[in-house]
Enzyme design. Structure first.
Site, PDB file in Angstrom:
ATOM      1  N   ARG A  16       3.484  56.704   4.295  1.00 47.28           N
ATOM      2  CA  ARG A  16       4.013  56.799   5.790  1.00 47.28           C
ATOM      3  C   ARG A  16       2.802  58.105   6.472  1.00 47.28           C
ATOM      4  O   ARG A  16       2.259  58.771   5.633  1.00 47.28           O
ATOM      5  CB  ARG A  16       5.273  57.292   5.886  1.00 47.28           C
ATOM      6  CG  ARG A  16       5.492  58.803   5.476  1.00 47.28           C
ATOM      7  CD  ARG A  16       7.282  59.001   5.730  1.00 47.28           C
ATOM      8  NE  ARG A  16       7.293  60.219   5.903  1.00 47.28           N
ATOM      9  CZ  ARG A  16       8.345  61.155   5.302  1.00 47.28           C
ATOM     10  NH1 ARG A  16       9.317  60.218   5.015  1.00 47.28           N
ATOM     11  NH2 ARG A  16       8.408  62.440   5.215  1.00 47.28           N
ATOM     12  N   ASP A  37       2.308  57.609  -3.744  1.00 47.82           N
ATOM     13  CA  ASP A  37       3.586  58.352  -3.279  1.00 47.82           C
ATOM     14  C   ASP A  37       4.612  58.259  -4.083  1.00 47.82           C
ATOM     15  O   ASP A  37       4.707  57.761  -4.960  1.00 47.82           O
ATOM     16  CB  ASP A  37       3.821  57.810  -1.870  1.00 47.82           C
ATOM     17  CG  ASP A  37       4.199  58.567  -0.925  1.00 47.82           C
ATOM     18  OD1 ASP A  37       5.402  59.213  -0.827  1.00 47.82           O
ATOM     19  OD2 ASP A  37       3.726  58.878   0.316  1.00 47.82           O
ATOM     20  N   ASP A  61       3.714  61.285  -8.123  1.00 43.74           N
ATOM     21  CA  ASP A  61       4.276  62.687  -7.694  1.00 43.74           C
ATOM     22  C   ASP A  61       3.096  63.668  -7.875  1.00 43.74           C
ATOM     23  O   ASP A  61       2.611  64.044  -9.193  1.00 43.74           O
ATOM     24  CB  ASP A  61       5.392  63.015  -8.578  1.00 43.74           C
ATOM     25  CG  ASP A  61       5.772  64.377  -8.281  1.00 43.74           C
ATOM     26  OD1 ASP A  61       5.410  65.322  -7.457  1.00 43.74           O
ATOM     27  OD2 ASP A  61       7.186  64.858  -8.630  1.00 43.74           O
ATOM     28  N   VAL A  62       2.470  64.230  -6.967  1.00 43.71           N
ATOM     29  CA  VAL A  62       1.223  64.879  -7.167  1.00 43.71           C
ATOM     30  C   VAL A  62       1.482  66.120  -7.919  1.00 43.71           C
ATOM     31  O   VAL A  62       0.541  66.686  -8.491  1.00 43.71           O
ATOM     32  CB  VAL A  62       0.472  65.050  -5.718  1.00 43.71           C
ATOM     33  CG1 VAL A  62       0.087  64.040  -4.883  1.00 43.71           C
ATOM     34  CG2 VAL A  62       1.601  65.924  -4.906  1.00 43.71           C
ATOM     35  N   ASN A  88      -3.407  64.214   0.256  1.00 42.65           N
ATOM     36  CA  ASN A  88      -3.062  64.216   1.635  1.00 42.65           C
ATOM     37  C   ASN A  88      -1.515  64.532   1.583  1.00 42.65           C
ATOM     38  O   ASN A  88      -0.749  65.182   2.241  1.00 42.65           O
ATOM     39  CB  ASN A  88      -2.935  62.932   2.501  1.00 42.65           C
ATOM     40  CG  ASN A  88      -2.028  62.815   3.446  1.00 42.65           C
ATOM     41  OD1 ASN A  88      -2.192  63.515   4.690  1.00 42.65           O
ATOM     42  ND2 ASN A  88      -0.952  61.878   3.287  1.00 42.65           N
ATOM     43  N   TYR A 153       4.605  77.415   3.286  1.00 41.31           N
ATOM     44  CA  TYR A 153       3.625  76.399   3.642  1.00 41.31           C
ATOM     45  C   TYR A 153       2.189  76.807   4.188  1.00 41.31           C
ATOM     46  O   TYR A 153       1.265  76.488   3.570  1.00 41.31           O
ATOM     47  CB  TYR A 153       4.240  75.508   4.869  1.00 41.31           C
ATOM     48  CG  TYR A 153       3.620  74.355   5.429  1.00 41.31           C
ATOM     49  CD1 TYR A 153       3.679  72.961   4.874  1.00 41.31           C
ATOM     50  CD2 TYR A 153       2.776  74.696   6.391  1.00 41.31           C
ATOM     51  CE1 TYR A 153       2.778  72.136   5.114  1.00 41.31           C
ATOM     52  CE2 TYR A 153       2.208  73.535   7.076  1.00 41.31           C
ATOM     53  CZ  TYR A 153       2.313  72.032   6.254  1.00 41.31           C
ATOM     54  OH  TYR A 153       1.375  71.062   6.942  1.00 41.31           O
ATOM     55  N   LYS A 157      -1.553  76.225   2.384  1.00 33.35           N
ATOM     56  CA  LYS A 157      -2.494  75.425   3.072  1.00 33.35           C
ATOM     57  C   LYS A 157      -3.922  76.474   3.065  1.00 33.35           C
ATOM     58  O   LYS A 157      -4.793  76.119   3.175  1.00 33.35           O
ATOM     59  CB  LYS A 157      -2.218  75.110   4.643  1.00 33.35           C
ATOM     60  CG  LYS A 157      -0.898  74.148   4.744  1.00 33.35           C
ATOM     61  CD  LYS A 157      -1.290  72.863   3.858  1.00 33.35           C
ATOM     62  CE  LYS A 157      -0.342  71.545   4.119  1.00 33.35           C
ATOM     63  NZ  LYS A 157      -0.941  70.532   3.433  1.00 33.35           N
ATOM     64  N   THR A 188       4.138  63.015  13.423  1.00 29.86           N
ATOM     65  CA  THR A 188       4.981  62.147  12.076  1.00 29.86           C
ATOM     66  C   THR A 188       6.113  62.766  11.868  1.00 29.86           C
ATOM     67  O   THR A 188       6.654  63.512  12.463  1.00 29.86           O
ATOM     68  CB  THR A 188       3.819  62.389  10.993  1.00 29.86           C
ATOM     69  OG1 THR A 188       4.131  64.049  10.546  1.00 29.86           O
ATOM     70  CG2 THR A 188       2.283  62.245  11.095  1.00 29.86           C
TER      71      THR A 188
HETATM   72  P1  NAD Z   1       4.714  62.855   6.446  1.00 26.29           P
HETATM   73  O1  NAD Z   1       5.877  63.860   5.914  1.00 26.29           O
HETATM   74  O2  NAD Z   1       5.084  61.885   7.230  1.00 26.29           O
HETATM   75  O3  NAD Z   1       4.108  62.341   5.096  1.00 26.29           O
HETATM   76  C1  NAD Z   1       3.917  63.177   3.774  1.00 26.29           C
HETATM   77  C2  NAD Z   1       3.718  61.935   2.732  1.00 26.29           C
HETATM   78  O4  NAD Z   1       3.695  63.083   1.449  1.00 26.29           O
HETATM   79  C3  NAD Z   1       4.895  61.325   2.554  1.00 26.29           C
HETATM   80  O5  NAD Z   1       4.728  59.896   2.411  1.00 26.29           O
HETATM   81  C4  NAD Z   1       5.865  61.854   1.283  1.00 26.29           C
HETATM   82  O6  NAD Z   1       6.441  60.919   0.703  1.00 26.29           O
HETATM   83  C5  NAD Z   1       4.542  62.196   0.545  1.00 26.29           C
HETATM   84  N1  NAD Z   1       4.928  63.287  -0.372  1.00 26.29           N
HETATM   85  C6  NAD Z   1       5.842  64.367  -0.544  1.00 26.29           C
HETATM   86  N2  NAD Z   1       5.940  64.861  -1.734  1.00 26.29           N
HETATM   87  C7  NAD Z   1       5.097  64.330  -2.492  1.00 26.29           C
HETATM   88  C8  NAD Z   1       4.763  64.301  -3.826  1.00 26.29           C
HETATM   89  N3  NAD Z   1       5.334  65.308  -4.680  1.00 26.29           N
HETATM   90  N4  NAD Z   1       3.953  63.358  -4.407  1.00 26.29           N
HETATM   91  C9  NAD Z   1       3.180  62.444  -3.505  1.00 26.29           C
HETATM   92  N5  NAD Z   1       3.596  62.121  -2.483  1.00 26.29           N
HETATM   93  C10 NAD Z   1       4.565  63.245  -1.871  1.00 26.29           C
HETATM   94  O7  NAD Z   1       3.811  63.871   6.992  1.00 26.29           O
HETATM   95  P2  NAD Z   1       2.337  63.954   7.664  1.00 26.29           P
HETATM   96  O8  NAD Z   1       2.156  64.625   8.836  1.00 26.29           O
HETATM   97  O9  NAD Z   1       1.853  62.570   7.636  1.00 26.29           O
HETATM   98  O10 NAD Z   1       1.785  64.908   6.402  1.00 26.29           O
HETATM   99  C11 NAD Z   1       0.449  64.657   5.766  1.00 26.29           C
HETATM  100  C12 NAD Z   1      -0.351  66.016   5.278  1.00 26.29           C
HETATM  101  O11 NAD Z   1      -0.474  66.352   6.624  1.00 26.29           O
HETATM  102  C13 NAD Z   1       0.523  66.761   4.469  1.00 26.29           C
HETATM  103  O12 NAD Z   1      -0.258  67.537   3.602  1.00 26.29           O
HETATM  104  C14 NAD Z   1       0.920  67.836   5.640  1.00 26.29           C
HETATM  105  O13 NAD Z   1       1.177  69.215   5.257  1.00 26.29           O
HETATM  106  C15 NAD Z   1      -0.305  67.909   6.580  1.00 26.29           C
HETATM  107  N6  NAD Z   1       0.089  68.473   7.986  1.00 26.29           N
HETATM  108  C16 NAD Z   1       0.694  67.781   8.788  1.00 26.29           C
HETATM  109  C17 NAD Z   1       1.075  68.198  10.115  1.00 26.29           C
HETATM  110  C18 NAD Z   1       1.976  67.689  11.386  1.00 26.29           C
HETATM  111  O14 NAD Z   1       2.087  68.243  11.982  1.00 26.29           O
HETATM  112  N7  NAD Z   1       2.518  66.386  10.722  1.00 26.29           N
HETATM  113  C19 NAD Z   1       0.137  69.359  10.584  1.00 26.29           C
HETATM  114  C20 NAD Z   1      -0.878  69.852   9.582  1.00 26.29           C
HETATM  115  C21 NAD Z   1      -0.847  69.333   8.433  1.00 26.29           C
END
Ligand code: NAD
Length: 262
Positions: A16, A37, A61-62, A88, A153, A157, A188
């Site tokens: 997602r 994922d 699971d990363v 990601n 977090y 990062k 998201t």
């Molecule tokens: P999201 O929560 O929709 O997606 C994160 C995905 O990572 C999900 O599909 C989840 O199942 C997967 N995930 C979680 N734990 C996992 C694991 N142990 N192994 C494998 N997969 C796992 O959110 P997003 O916004 O799409 O996040 C993607 C990336 O962007 C992340 O690294 C997040 O930290 C980063 N990010 C997001 C934002 C924001 O505002 N949404 C801002 C900056 C950075």
């Protein structure tokens, strides 16, 4: 011709959000994509929608080294080789630092930081064997500045940007470029959890977030996951970014540019 014709790329957290959009865009640009994922049903659906032959789903699971090894085997079984990785997957927890339980801090480190490390460690030798390629890791604007209540977090990062720089130095002689994307607020489930809750008043919560971002972000809105996917594509495509490595790229609508007085 697609920008990623002939490439094979693993995208973690691709069930997602931003990862899903990256998987879909990369496939549209000719790559074969490994959708990885822990959300198996959603991940399977994304891979199926992209199409057999163009995408395959693996449970990854990363934070688990054995999962990475199995994912690499599955990717090679499906597509023969691997020459790209998008680290990601990530999780976010809100807490005051002094109130953060150790378990919670370690959980965030395990997924965000250890996950990116294991991805680089496991996949880089495969990319080298394929003749070179690219790694893009998703950091955050909180990898470059502080933000209250997301201490674990933000620490992870920042760590991803450090890992990116070191990996770029060590992997350049092996033909592997390593960069990071640093998104601001992206629309998201992570930044807008109401997306996940069918009971929630999504419209109202969306409106509140819209008002918040209009005030806070110079470009007046949250980013879209497809916009981050376009940056990840740029950093993965050799024709666009062959001379770029070791860098964090901010995509935040201007949020980090400075303080607005208006
Ligand atoms: P999201 O929560 O929709 O997606 C994160 C995905 O990572 C999900 O599909 C989840 O199942 C997967 N995930 C979680 N734990 C996992 C694991 N142990 N192994 C494998 N997969 C796992 O959110 P997003 O916004 O799409 O996040 C993607 C990336 O962007 C992340 O690294 C997040 O930290 C980063 N990010 C997001 C934002 C924001 O505002 N949404 C801002 C900056 C950075």
């Amino acid at each position: 011709m697609g920008k990623l014709d002939g490439r094979v790329v693993i995208v973690t957290g691709a069930a997602r959000g931003q990862g899903e959009q990256e998987a879909r865009l990369f496939a549209a640009e000719g790559a074969r994509v490994v959708v990885a994922d822990v959300l198996d049903d959603q991940g399977e659906t994304v891979a199926k929608e992209i199409g057999p032959g163009a995408a395959t789903y693996v449970h990854l699971d990363v934070g688990e080294e054995a999962d990475w090894t199995a994912a690499v085997t599955a990717a090679k079984d499906a597509f023969g080789t691997i020459d790209g990785l998008v680290n990601n997957a990530g999780i976010l927890r809100f807490n005051e630092l002094t109130a953060t339980p150790l378990d919670e801090f370690q959980q965030v480190v395990r997924v965000n930081q250890v996950g990116a490390f294991l991805g680089i460690k496991t996949v880089a030798p495969e990319i080298e064997a394929a003749g070179g390629g690219s790694i893009v890791s998703t950091a955050s604007y909180t990898g470059l500045t502080g933000m209250a209540y997301v201490g674990a977090y933000a620490a992870t990062k920042h760590a991803i940007i450090g890992l990116t720089r070191v990996a770029a130095l060590e992997l350049a002689p092996k033909g592997i470029r390593v960069n990071a994307v640093c998104p601001g607020a992206i629309d998201t489930a992570m930044s807008n959890p109401a997306q996940l809750d069918p009971e929630a008043d999504v419209a109202r919560s969306g409106e509140a977030l819209d008002r918040f971002y209009r005030k806070l972000v110079p470009l007046g809105r949250a980013g879209r996951p497809e916009e981050v996917a376009r940056l990840a594509l740029f950093l993965t495509a050799e024709e666009d970014s062959a001379y770029i490595t070791g860098q964090p790229f901010v995509i935040d609508g201007g949020w980090l540019a400075g303080v607005s007085v208006l």
